[in-house]
Design an enzyme around this catalytic site. Structure first.
Site, short mmCIF file in Angstrom:
data_model
loop_
_atom_site.label_atom_id
_atom_site.label_comp_id
_atom_site.label_asym_id
_atom_site.label_seq_id
_atom_site.Cartn_x
_atom_site.Cartn_y
_atom_site.Cartn_z
N CYS A 70 -56.76 34.41 65.48
CA CYS A 70 -57.98 34.59 64.68
C CYS A 70 -59.12 33.76 65.28
O CYS A 70 -58.93 32.61 65.65
CB CYS A 70 -57.72 34.16 63.24
SG CYS A 70 -59.15 34.40 62.17
N CYS A 74 -60.88 27.72 60.56
CA CYS A 74 -60.43 27.11 59.30
C CYS A 74 -59.39 26.01 59.60
O CYS A 74 -58.32 26.32 60.16
CB CYS A 74 -59.84 28.17 58.37
SG CYS A 74 -60.89 29.64 58.24
N CYS A 77 -55.57 26.30 58.92
CA CYS A 77 -54.86 27.56 59.15
C CYS A 77 -54.10 27.64 60.47
O CYS A 77 -54.68 27.48 61.56
CB CYS A 77 -55.85 28.72 59.07
SG CYS A 77 -54.99 30.32 59.12
N CYS A 114 -49.42 42.15 48.44
CA CYS A 114 -50.65 41.62 49.05
C CYS A 114 -50.50 41.59 50.56
O CYS A 114 -49.57 40.97 51.09
CB CYS A 114 -50.91 40.19 48.58
SG CYS A 114 -50.85 40.00 46.82
N CYS A 145 -53.20 44.62 46.99
CA CYS A 145 -54.18 43.58 47.27
C CYS A 145 -54.25 43.42 48.78
O CYS A 145 -53.20 43.49 49.44
CB CYS A 145 -53.74 42.27 46.62
SG CYS A 145 -54.84 40.88 47.00
N CYS A 205 -59.73 38.54 43.59
CA CYS A 205 -58.74 37.47 43.67
C CYS A 205 -59.39 36.36 44.49
O CYS A 205 -59.65 36.53 45.68
CB CYS A 205 -57.48 37.98 44.36
SG CYS A 205 -56.27 36.67 44.70
N ARG A 277 -52.65 31.70 39.93
CA ARG A 277 -51.44 31.76 40.77
C ARG A 277 -51.11 30.42 41.38
O ARG A 277 -51.93 29.79 42.04
CB ARG A 277 -51.58 32.81 41.88
CG ARG A 277 -50.32 32.92 42.74
CD ARG A 277 -50.30 34.12 43.67
NE ARG A 277 -50.64 35.32 42.96
CZ ARG A 277 -51.75 36.03 43.18
NH1 ARG A 277 -52.59 35.68 44.11
NH2 ARG A 277 -51.99 37.10 42.46
N1 SAM Z 1 -58.39 35.91 57.45
C1 SAM Z 1 -58.75 36.22 56.13
C2 SAM Z 1 -59.67 35.19 55.53
O1 SAM Z 1 -59.47 34.01 55.79
O2 SAM Z 1 -60.59 35.56 54.78
C3 SAM Z 1 -57.58 36.45 55.21
C4 SAM Z 1 -56.30 35.66 55.38
S1 SAM Z 1 -56.38 33.90 55.08
C5 SAM Z 1 -54.85 33.36 55.74
C6 SAM Z 1 -56.20 33.80 53.30
C7 SAM Z 1 -56.20 32.44 52.66
O3 SAM Z 1 -54.97 31.78 52.88
C8 SAM Z 1 -57.22 31.42 53.10
O4 SAM Z 1 -58.48 31.65 52.53
C9 SAM Z 1 -56.62 30.13 52.57
O5 SAM Z 1 -57.10 29.87 51.26
C10 SAM Z 1 -55.12 30.41 52.54
N2 SAM Z 1 -54.41 29.58 53.51
C11 SAM Z 1 -54.36 29.75 54.84
N3 SAM Z 1 -53.64 28.78 55.44
C12 SAM Z 1 -53.22 27.96 54.44
C13 SAM Z 1 -52.44 26.75 54.42
N4 SAM Z 1 -51.99 26.19 55.53
N5 SAM Z 1 -52.18 26.18 53.23
C14 SAM Z 1 -52.65 26.75 52.09
N6 SAM Z 1 -53.40 27.87 52.05
C15 SAM Z 1 -53.69 28.46 53.21
FE1 SF4 Z 2 -58.56 33.25 60.32
FE2 SF4 Z 2 -56.85 31.69 59.04
FE3 SF4 Z 2 -59.47 31.36 58.67
FE4 SF4 Z 2 -58.26 33.57 57.68
S1 SF4 Z 2 -57.90 31.48 57.06
S2 SF4 Z 2 -60.21 33.47 58.80
S3 SF4 Z 2 -56.68 33.87 59.26
S4 SF4 Z 2 -58.35 31.06 60.59
#
Ligand code: SAM
Ligand code: SF4
Ligand code: DTB
Length: 339
Positions: A70, A74, A77, A114, A145, A205, A277
């Site tokens: 990606c 973030c 992530c 989801c 979802c 959500c 949730r």
């Molecule tokens: N890439 C898209 C986005 O970020 O909008 C969708 C998938 S992203 C993985 C969805 C959500 O997963 C993130 O907004 C975050 O809140 C949650 N998430 C991701 N990594 C996480 C982690 N290590 N611990 C807890 N929540 C996490």
């Molecule tokens: Fe990409 Fe992870 Fe951020 Fe979603 S949360 S935009 S998968 S880096």
């Protein structure tokens, strides 16, 4: 006499503040958050019982349909291409694989499926394939979802037309703390996508993550922004950070579990009709902590051994926990006993 009693009852009812509000102040939330624990839990649980059967938990199943690589940054992530987490990237998976997983989820009691993709935003060609997935999963009798990143107006419309029930897009944290966590898209970008989703008539959500080193004020700020949206999200995932080796947030000091429970309780008070949730992070929570979260108003979980890329408690241990707590899985939405 009867009339007088009814009148008194009415007056009493009038005095009960309307629990569905969109005009909360930070100060009010801070006062609630800081209540003695028993008072906070009592308030949260009282609101909870007014709107839901407190012993029913909605079950969702997660599947990563496109994993890793990606472009976003973030800090929590494992799927960001910027961090070396050892994750094997995977292109958009075939429809059949999605439907197989959805059938299994339904057999295990899930009512919502989801699908998550590690995108900043979907390309139109990719979206075509996701629309087929939504239609296929919906035809199995499951709620759908997806979480695909930012959306354009046209993409949102097409998702609605495919029959999508929920779109997950999190605010993640307070506006103030946000820039510590993500620099590649703004808080306003997220609010814009959420507005598009809401305007298209798709259920929202939206929640966030705690345990990222943020302060109480940041956790309160996140909930304030959610509660003061023009409409509350129907589904509010509260994630506890899953720390992954290689991500910048790995090694963040662990959050006091009681603060996590306070966050759940406050979310319930602010958004009485939402499914709150207990989302990522349950593998690190004790049964007793989860029990308190369910008392405080959490009434939805992800069920099954995997979240997107990290572990979740296995179905068997969750079944045992539900038995010990006398909890049951909520039926499909039209059979739900919510009040
Ligand atoms: N890439 C898209 C986005 O970020 O909008 C969708 C998938 S992203 C993985 C969805 C959500 O997963 C993130 O907004 C975050 O809140 C949650 N998430 C991701 N990594 C996480 C982690 N290590 N611990 C807890 N929540 C996490
Ligand atoms: Fe990409 Fe992870 Fe951020 Fe979603 S949360 S935009 S998968 S880096
Ligand atoms: C949400 O708020 N939590 C889910 C879902 N929405 C998509 C994702 C949790 C991901 C946890 C880290 C992982 O497994 O990659």
């Amino acid at each position: 006499m009867q009339a007088a009693m009814n009148k008194n009852k009415l007056i009493e009812f009038d005095r009960e503040p309307d629990p569905i509000r969109h005009d909360w102040s930070f100060h009010e939330l801070r006062s609630l958050f800081d209540l003695p624990m028993n008072d906070l839990l009592y308030r949260a649980h009282s609101v909870f019982r007014r709107f839901f059967d407190p012993n029913e938990v909605q079950i969702s199943r997660l599947l990563s349909i496109k994993t890793g690589a990606c472009p976003e940054d973030c800090a929590y992530c494992p799927q960001s291409a910027r961090y070396h987490t050892g994750l094997e990237p995977e292109a958009l998976i075939p429809l059949e694989k999605v439907l197989k997983s959805a059938r299994e989820a339904k057999d295990q009691g899930a009512t919502r499926f989801c699908m998550g993709a590690a995108w900043r935003s979907p390309k139109d060609r990719e979206l075509d394939r996701v629309l087929e997935m939504i239609e296929g999963v919906k035809a199995l009798g499951l709620e759908t979802c997806v979480t695909l990143g930012m959306l354009s107006d046209d993409q949102t419309r097409r998702l609605k037309e495919s029959g999508l029930d929920y779109y997950n897009h999190n605010l993640d944290t307070s506006e103030g703390y946000y820039s510590e966590i993500i620099t590649t898209r703004t808080y306003q970008d997220r609010l814009d996508t959420l507005k598009r989703v809401r305007d298209a008539g798709i259920h929202v959500c939206c929640g966030g993550i705690v345990g990222m080193g943020e302060s109480d004020d940041d956790r309160i700020g996140l909930l304030l922004n959610l509660a003061n949206l023009p409409e509350h999200p129907e589904s509010v995932p509260i994630n506890s950070l899953v720390q992954v080796t290689g991500t910048p947030l790995d090694g963040t000091p662990k959050l006091d579990p009681l603060i996590f429970i306070r966050t759940i309780a406050l979310a319930r008070i602010l958004m009485p009709k939402a499914r709150i949730r207990l989302s990522a992070g349950r593998s690190d929570m004790s049964d007793e902590m989860q029990a308190l979260c369910f008392f405080a108003g959490a009434n939805s979980i992800f069920y099954g051994e995997r979240l997107l890329t990290t572990d979740n408690p296995d179905a068997d241990s969750d079944r045992k926990l539900f038995d010990r707590l006398g909890l049951s899985m909520a039926g499909p939405p039209h059979q739900e006993k919510s009040r």
